[in-house]
Design a protein around this motif. Structure first.
Motif, PDB file in Angstrom:
ATOM      1  N   LEU A 189     -22.125 -19.403  35.644  1.00 35.94           N
ATOM      2  CA  LEU A 189     -20.793 -18.860  35.842  1.00 35.94           C
ATOM      3  C   LEU A 189     -19.811 -19.670  35.009  1.00 35.94           C
ATOM      4  CD1 LEU A 189     -20.784 -18.268  39.708  1.00 35.94           C
ATOM      5  CD2 LEU A 189     -21.369 -16.664  37.895  1.00 35.94           C
ATOM      6  N   LEU A 190     -19.102 -19.002  34.135  1.00 38.75           N
ATOM      7  CA  LEU A 190     -18.219 -19.682  33.190  1.00 38.75           C
ATOM      8  C   LEU A 190     -16.747 -19.560  33.571  1.00 38.75           C
ATOM      9  CD1 LEU A 190     -17.829 -21.130  30.442  1.00 38.75           C
ATOM     10  CD2 LEU A 190     -17.916 -18.876  29.353  1.00 38.75           C
ATOM     11  N   GLY A 191     -16.380 -18.472  34.220  1.00 32.55           N
ATOM     12  CA  GLY A 191     -14.977 -18.275  34.549  1.00 32.55           C
ATOM     13  C   GLY A 191     -14.723 -16.921  35.162  1.00 32.55           C
ATOM     14  N   ASP A 192     -13.470 -16.487  35.110  1.00 25.56           N
ATOM     15  CA  ASP A 192     -13.108 -15.196  35.687  1.00 25.56           C
ATOM     16  C   ASP A 192     -12.000 -14.557  34.875  1.00 25.56           C
ATOM     17  OD1 ASP A 192     -10.953 -16.798  36.358  1.00 25.56           O
ATOM     18  OD2 ASP A 192     -10.988 -16.360  38.495  1.00 25.56           O
TER      19      ASP A 192
ATOM     20  N   ALA B 178     -21.220 -12.497  29.019  1.00 19.19           N
ATOM     21  CA  ALA B 178     -21.170 -11.202  29.698  1.00 19.19           C
ATOM     22  C   ALA B 178     -19.989 -11.196  30.657  1.00 19.19           C
ATOM     23  CB  ALA B 178     -22.467 -10.950  30.461  1.00 19.19           C
ATOM     24  N   VAL B 179     -19.237 -10.101  30.667  1.00 20.62           N
ATOM     25  CA  VAL B 179     -18.149  -9.911  31.621  1.00 20.62           C
ATOM     26  C   VAL B 179     -18.593  -8.811  32.576  1.00 20.62           C
ATOM     27  CG1 VAL B 179     -15.701  -9.387  31.923  1.00 20.62           C
ATOM     28  CG2 VAL B 179     -16.482 -10.555  29.839  1.00 20.62           C
ATOM     29  N   VAL B 180     -18.674  -9.164  33.860  1.00 17.47           N
ATOM     30  CA  VAL B 180     -19.306  -8.257  34.825  1.00 17.47           C
ATOM     31  C   VAL B 180     -18.482  -8.198  36.111  1.00 17.47           C
ATOM     32  CG1 VAL B 180     -21.557  -8.891  33.869  1.00 17.47           C
ATOM     33  CG2 VAL B 180     -20.752 -10.008  35.951  1.00 17.47           C
ATOM     34  N   PRO B 181     -18.614  -7.103  36.874  1.00 18.77           N
ATOM     35  CA  PRO B 181     -17.960  -7.059  38.183  1.00 18.77           C
ATOM     36  C   PRO B 181     -18.635  -8.041  39.133  1.00 18.77           C
ATOM     37  CG  PRO B 181     -19.367  -5.149  37.883  1.00 18.77           C
ATOM     38  CD  PRO B 181     -19.345  -5.866  36.566  1.00 18.77           C
ATOM     39  N   PRO B 182     -17.931  -8.524  40.153  1.00 15.48           N
ATOM     40  CA  PRO B 182     -18.504  -9.531  41.051  1.00 15.48           C
ATOM     41  C   PRO B 182     -19.837  -9.130  41.667  1.00 15.48           C
ATOM     42  CG  PRO B 182     -16.157  -9.293  41.450  1.00 15.48           C
ATOM     43  CD  PRO B 182     -16.538  -8.201  40.493  1.00 15.48           C
TER      44      PRO B 182
ATOM     45  N   GLY C 160     -16.980  -2.594  26.441  1.00 14.32           N
ATOM     46  CA  GLY C 160     -15.836  -3.158  25.727  1.00 14.32           C
ATOM     47  C   GLY C 160     -14.650  -3.391  26.635  1.00 14.32           C
ATOM     48  N   ALA C 161     -13.525  -3.687  26.025  1.00 13.73           N
ATOM     49  CA  ALA C 161     -12.329  -4.074  26.760  1.00 13.73           C
ATOM     50  C   ALA C 161     -11.853  -3.012  27.742  1.00 13.73           C
ATOM     51  CB  ALA C 161     -11.206  -4.400  25.768  1.00 13.73           C
ATOM     52  N   ASP C 162     -12.115  -1.749  27.446  1.00 13.91           N
ATOM     53  CA  ASP C 162     -11.652  -0.675  28.326  1.00 13.91           C
ATOM     54  C   ASP C 162     -12.252  -0.770  29.721  1.00 13.91           C
ATOM     55  OD1 ASP C 162     -10.171   0.308  26.252  1.00 13.91           O
ATOM     56  OD2 ASP C 162     -11.540   1.948  25.756  1.00 13.91           O
ATOM     57  N   ARG C 163     -13.390  -1.438  29.845  1.00 13.53           N
ATOM     58  CA  ARG C 163     -14.067  -1.525  31.137  1.00 13.53           C
ATOM     59  C   ARG C 163     -13.663  -2.770  31.939  1.00 13.53           C
ATOM     60  NH1 ARG C 163     -19.213   1.395  31.813  1.00 13.53           N
ATOM     61  NH2 ARG C 163     -19.481   2.845  30.081  1.00 13.53           N
ATOM     62  N   VAL C 164     -13.102  -3.749  31.269  1.00 17.08           N
ATOM     63  CA  VAL C 164     -12.835  -5.046  31.911  1.00 17.08           C
ATOM     64  C   VAL C 164     -11.673  -4.925  32.892  1.00 17.08           C
ATOM     65  CG1 VAL C 164     -12.157  -7.450  31.491  1.00 17.08           C
ATOM     66  CG2 VAL C 164     -13.780  -6.302  29.956  1.00 17.08           C
ATOM     67  N   ARG C 165     -11.837  -5.540  34.076  1.00 13.17           N
ATOM     68  CA  ARG C 165     -10.847  -5.484  35.136  1.00 13.17           C
ATOM     69  C   ARG C 165     -10.544  -6.883  35.667  1.00 13.17           C
ATOM     70  NH1 ARG C 165     -10.842  -1.331  33.062  1.00 13.17           N
ATOM     71  NH2 ARG C 165     -11.180   0.760  33.895  1.00 13.17           N
ATOM     72  N   ALA C 166      -9.366  -7.056  36.255  1.00 12.24           N
ATOM     73  CA  ALA C 166      -9.056  -8.306  36.950  1.00 12.24           C
ATOM     74  C   ALA C 166     -10.078  -8.498  38.070  1.00 12.24           C
ATOM     75  CB  ALA C 166      -7.639  -8.265  37.514  1.00 12.24           C
ATOM     76  N   GLY C 167     -10.545  -9.716  38.234  1.00 15.69           N
ATOM     77  CA  GLY C 167     -11.570 -10.000  39.222  1.00 15.69           C
ATOM     78  C   GLY C 167     -12.965 -10.038  38.654  1.00 15.69           C
ATOM     79  N   ASP C 168     -13.132  -9.576  37.413  1.00 25.38           N
ATOM     80  CA  ASP C 168     -14.448  -9.671  36.768  1.00 25.38           C
ATOM     81  C   ASP C 168     -14.843 -11.131  36.595  1.00 25.38           C
ATOM     82  OD1 ASP C 168     -14.792  -6.968  36.610  1.00 25.38           O
ATOM     83  OD2 ASP C 168     -14.413  -6.798  34.459  1.00 25.38           O
ATOM     84  N   VAL C 169     -16.133 -11.339  36.504  1.00 24.99           N
ATOM     85  CA  VAL C 169     -16.689 -12.688  36.361  1.00 24.99           C
ATOM     86  C   VAL C 169     -17.245 -12.846  34.955  1.00 24.99           C
ATOM     87  CG1 VAL C 169     -18.416 -14.324  37.227  1.00 24.99           C
ATOM     88  CG2 VAL C 169     -17.215 -12.801  38.821  1.00 24.99           C
ATOM     89  N   VAL C 170     -17.036 -14.007  34.367  1.00 26.16           N
ATOM     90  CA  VAL C 170     -17.520 -14.305  33.026  1.00 26.16           C
ATOM     91  C   VAL C 170     -18.763 -15.179  33.142  1.00 26.16           C
ATOM     92  CG1 VAL C 170     -16.952 -15.311  30.787  1.00 26.16           C
ATOM     93  CG2 VAL C 170     -15.158 -14.215  32.160  1.00 26.16           C
TER      94      VAL C 170
END
Length: 358
Positions: free
Chosen positions: A334-337, A311-315, A174-184
């Motif tokens: 790859l959809l975005g960041d 999916a929102v994932v680390p690089p 969930g949102a608690d794990r998402v960080r700047a630099g993650d890839v969508v």
């Protein structure tokens, strides 16, 4: 009352108990095919039973629950007299909400409300539900069929379902794990899925006057066949990703569209930038937009536009995610960041034209 007089009966009121019993007998074979080892007993009882002793292997198991229907897509199934796929849609709408938090779907129950019980039709609906459960890896443990004469017409019905899943607390996504630099990363939709059908029916059937048997060259099939395309079930694909690499969040794209649903898993202070130039939506979306003379933002906030799960994932997880999805036959890209927007801003997501995105 004399012996030759008769009183009111349930059948005379429009409810056929015998037809309901026949429907149950017809559906049993399909329900059995969706079973899991943890299911206790069969259908016919007052409650479905599921052995929870397997939860002992969890440190802190969290139960997840979700419920949904398929909206006015049932009107298309009824008009085409094709009822064996709408249950697949129902399962997808429930289990793909469950898996967003990382939960494994365990079991579902359904509710089918009909104007008149036609056993073969009810069995066809349940067949689709059971087949969807099999694709999702969960069991159909029970349900209810209710006959409502006077409320619904003889050929009308609606469906709803509820599902339960389990996730280890430490693995909750969930949102608690998402960080700047993650890839969508986007996962392709199979079509309209099960949202926005009131709009689609209004534009194509009411305004344009198209018939469901009209062949549309852009679709390569009839309009009705396109509109009944089953919703893709992503649950096992998403679970495979969580086992293969680090995942921060998923977003199931349903009512509200891509940006609004992704925003639900983007924390305050961050922003997801999505590039419209990374994919071409299926022809059904451009057809609805063109025929309805719709503005881009209007259709994007209503329909999934060809992206069913995100999916929102680390690089460092990107290559693995794309490889796993390719192996499983899921189209992805790859959809975005995710970028820093400042602590004073709420989390959000937005679609940009290609030249504005990165």
């Amino acid at each position: 009352m004399t012996s030759n007089e008769t009183g009111a009966t349930y059948a005379a009121a429009g409810v056929d108990i015998e037809a309901g019993d026949r429907a149950v007998e017809l559906m049993k074979q399909w329900v059995r095919k969706s079973s899991r080892p943890e299911v206790v007993g069969g259908i016919g009882g007052f409650a479905g039973l599921f052995d929870a002793s397997a939860f002992k292997r969890y440190e802190r198991p969290l139960l997840a629950t979700a419920t949904d229907g398929v909206g006015t897509k049932v009107a298309i199934a009824q008009a085409m007299d094709k009822h064996d796929t709408i249950g697949h849609d129902l399962v997808a709408m429930v289990v793909d909400d469950l898996v967003v938090c990382g939960a494994e779907p365990l079991f579902m129950t359904d509710y089918i409300c009909v104007g008149k019980v036609v056993p073969e039709r009810v069995a066809a609906i349940v067949k689709g539900i059971a087949e969807g459960c099999t694709l999702a890896g969960c069991a159909l443990v029970g349900g209810e069929t209710a006959e409502h004469p006077g409320l619904l017409g003889p050929d009308e019905y609606d469906v709803a379902g509820a599902g339960t899943g389990v996730v280890e607390a430490d693995a909750l996504l969930g949102a608690d794990r998402v960080r700047a630099g993650d890839v969508v990363i986007a996962m392709a939709a199979s079509g309209l899925h099960s949202n926005g059908y009131s709009l689609v029916r209004h534009v194509l059937l009411n305004q344009a006057g198209w018939s469901l048997d009209r062949r549309v060259e852009e679709f390569g099939r009839t309009l009705g066949e396109e509109l009944l395309e089953p919703t893709k079930i992503y649950s096992l694909d998403c679970l495979a990703l969580t086992r293969a690499t680090e995942i921060h969040a998923f977003s199931h794209v349903t009512g509200g569209g891509l940006a609004a649903n992704l925003a639900r898993v983007i924390p305050d202070g961050l922003h997801a930038r999505l590039d419209r130039g990374t994919w071409s939506p299926l022809p059904v979306f451009s057809t609805v937009a063109k025929v309805g003379a719709m503005q881009t933002l209007e259709i994007e906030k209503t329909l999934n536009m060809g992206v069913g799960m995100v999916a929102v994932v680390p690089p460092e997880s990107v290559d693995t995610v794309l490889a796993v999805l390719e192996d499983r036959g899921v189209e992805s890209w790859l959809l975005g960041d995710v970028v820093d927007r400042g602590a004073e801003h709420d989390g959000g997501a937005a679609l940009y034209n290609a030249y504005e995105s990165f």
